[in-house]
Design an enzyme around this catalytic site. Sequence first.
Site, PDB file in Angstrom:
ATOM      1  N   ASP A  38      40.449  77.566  38.344  1.00  0.00           N
ATOM      2  CA  ASP A  38      39.552  76.417  38.485  1.00  0.00           C
ATOM      3  C   ASP A  38      39.259  75.766  37.140  1.00  0.00           C
ATOM      4  OD1 ASP A  38      38.155  74.616  40.053  1.00  0.00           O
ATOM      5  OD2 ASP A  38      36.315  75.805  40.089  1.00  0.00           O
ATOM      6  N   ASN A  43      34.107  72.488  34.385  1.00  0.00           N
ATOM      7  CA  ASN A  43      33.883  73.911  34.141  1.00  0.00           C
ATOM      8  C   ASN A  43      34.008  74.288  32.667  1.00  0.00           C
ATOM      9  OD1 ASN A  43      33.368  74.371  36.813  1.00  0.00           O
ATOM     10  ND2 ASN A  43      35.449  75.024  37.303  1.00  0.00           N
ATOM     11  N   ASP A  56      32.352  79.059  34.993  1.00  0.00           N
ATOM     12  CA  ASP A  56      32.594  79.158  36.436  1.00  0.00           C
ATOM     13  C   ASP A  56      33.784  80.056  36.764  1.00  0.00           C
ATOM     14  OD1 ASP A  56      32.694  78.972  39.149  1.00  0.00           O
ATOM     15  OD2 ASP A  56      32.698  76.789  39.230  1.00  0.00           O
TER      16      ASP A  56
END
Length: 193
Positions: A38, A43, A56
């Site tokens: 991700d 993030n 994250d």
Amino acid sequence: EDYIEEMKHVPESFVWSFLLDMLLALKSLHDVNLVHLDIKLDNILITDDNHCKLADFGLVFDLDNSPRSRAIEGDSRYLAPELMQGNYCLANDIFSLGITLLELATSLELPTNGMLWQELRSLILPENAMSSLSEELQKIIRGMMEPNPLKRPTVQQLLIIPRLKKLRTQRRMKKISKTCVSFIIRQIELLYI
């Protein structure tokens, strides 16, 4: 994303620093066979001294111990092409970091699907956006976004790029200098107490 909106144009020197910070973060994960899955601008946190921190870890996938059925892909704008076939590997993060780097360096708005989405995964990059980057940075982004995950560079291969090695050495020297100055100041203070 907030940083890009505020800056309008991100200097290439920051892009290199960003890349080094993210590669060092990924090294920690990849060394133990974990895939972040991700990586995207949302993030990544920026400290007061402009260092970038990966955040994250909710989708992190353990390549050694997790069943493939438990893997969840992140944001489609940053998705590596091989994930469409369920191919989970460390190279997934390299692609995601490469497209994130493209977005940061060029302010390109990444699509969630469609023709541009397909082109980016086929290494057809917008020349008007790429032309503003140094040839060295263009080459790195292209390598990281290589459609074949087996041909993408690893974190270790990227970290030995001369420009990144030099930046890493400069950071170490700066840290050593700060430590020495702090030590000397403490010694002087002790003399006068």
